[in-house]
Design an enzyme around this catalytic site. Structure first.
Site, PDB file in Angstrom:
ATOM      1  N   LYS A 298       5.386   8.672 -11.275  1.00  0.00           N
ATOM      2  CA  LYS A 298       4.062   8.189 -10.862  1.00  0.00           C
ATOM      3  C   LYS A 298       3.356   9.213  -9.983  1.00  0.00           C
ATOM      4  O   LYS A 298       2.139   9.414 -10.093  1.00  0.00           O
ATOM      5  CB  LYS A 298       4.200   6.857 -10.114  1.00  0.00           C
TER       6      LYS A 298
ATOM      7  N   THR B  66       3.210   2.598  -5.356  1.00  0.00           N
ATOM      8  CA  THR B  66       3.410   4.040  -5.493  1.00  0.00           C
ATOM      9  C   THR B  66       4.031   4.506  -4.181  1.00  0.00           C
ATOM     10  O   THR B  66       3.353   4.690  -3.173  1.00  0.00           O
ATOM     11  CB  THR B  66       2.089   4.768  -5.765  1.00  0.00           C
TER      12      THR B  66
ATOM     13  N   PRO C 245       0.785  -1.241   0.000  1.00  0.00           N
ATOM     14  CA  PRO C 245       0.000   0.000   0.000  1.00  0.00           C
ATOM     15  C   PRO C 245       0.817   1.291   0.000  1.00  0.00           C
ATOM     16  O   PRO C 245       0.491   2.229  -0.719  1.00  0.00           O
ATOM     17  CB  PRO C 245      -0.830  -0.107   1.287  1.00  0.00           C
TER      18      PRO C 245
END
Length: 311
Positions: free
Chosen positions: A187, A112, A67
């Site tokens: 990103k 990310t 996450p």
């Protein structure tokens, strides 16, 4: 010689990545703290394992799908919240890639994360002869499951070349944007734009609807012109106009990514007024939209009547 792959984190994205690689005839082992996630992976041709150490004994490449940046750092370098073995006698032992992985392993992080975390982890793993690539992905769970997602990659050329067969099997497009950390910079910038475009497109659609033009026709016109974006071309047609709100990416995850963009701009000493305004709107949306809601639901803040579930 066949490359053996391990996937750590078998959620919406990691589970799809693991299944895609198994479908491409890679031997794939999967590890997740959730037994349910391991069971789902097993049904797609992935071999689940019960500990990080067991996985690392079997694989040449490890893919991380976690996450947040802090989860990547804890898994790679250790800490109080690093994963533990399912075996009861090992529950007191925190595990990490730094402690357990063998030299020559390639770690591909699809999370990310932050460029600082990627560079810190890469430097530490390099002391053990372990290679690290930051390769955050776009395309959501459907892209992961179909192998059509896109990747922006930070890596050294020779490491990237070694990992390319795996990367090609799990993604539809890959852009090498620089050395380690550069993938996450790209990103973060991408997701900052996506956060902006969802709100700006909602405002355009709501304005046109008030003026008597249907959302569907407005989007058709915008997508034929210069105002088109991922929001108008993908998000609105697939998850907003039909009020499905089931992209697989949550409000909480996008709020995290918007925060990463704000943090990066602050670190760089930059004043980005539009990005700041968008970040404030995403933060204020906590009042009506839970972290568990689909991220496209942010449009409901613009016009609850037009975009709401019951509209």
């Amino acid at each position: 010689m066949t490359t053996t792959v391990g996937v750590i984190g078998l959620g919406n994205m990691g589970g799809g990545i693991a299944a895609t690689l198994a479908r491409h005839d890679f031997p794939v082992f999967g590890f997740d703290l959730s037994q349910a996630a391991r069971d789902r992976a097993a049904a797609t041709g992935v071999t689940p394992v019960n500990s990080l150490n067991e996985l690392l004994e079997k694989v040449d490449v490890v893919i991380l799908s976690l996450p947040k940046a802090e989860h990547v750092e804890r898994l790679c370098l250790g800490g109080e919240d690093a994963p533990v073995s399912d075996a009861a006698e090992d529950h007191h032992k925190a595990e990490s890639l730094l402690a357990l992985a063998r030299p020559g392993l390639i770690v591909i992080d699809t999370t990310t994360s932050t460029p600082e975390t990627s560079r810190k982890v890469a430097a530490a793993l390099a002391t053990r002869g372990i290679n690290f690539i930051d390769a955050p992905v776009s395309g959501g769970p459907k892209g992961a499951a179909s192998g059509s997602m896109s990747m922006v990659i930070g890596a050294e050329d020779e490491v990237l070349a070694s990992a390319m067969p795996v990367l090609e099997a799990m993604s539809g497009s890959r852009v090498h944007v620089g050395r380690c950390g550069a993938g996450n910079v790209a990103k973060i910038a991408n997701n900052m734009l996506a956060a902006c475009h969802l709100i700006s497109t909602a405002e355009a659609v709501a304005m046109a609807a008030r003026a008597g033009v249907s959302p569907e026709k407005l989007l058709e016109g915008v997508n034929a012109g210069s105002g088109r974006s991922g929001a108008s071309q993908v998000m609105f047609p697939n998850w907003v106009i039909n009020k499905a709100y089931d992209s697989g990416f949550t409000m909480g995850l996008m709020r995290k990514d918007v925060g990463l963009a704000s943090d990066l701009a602050q670190q760089l000493g930059m004043e980005l007024p539009l990005a700041n305004a968008v970040a404030q709107l995403w933060n204020e949306s906590r009042a009506t939209l839970d972290d568990s809601e689909d991220f496209c639901a942010i449009v409901q803040r613009t016009d609850p009547t037009l975009f709401g579930h019951g509209a």
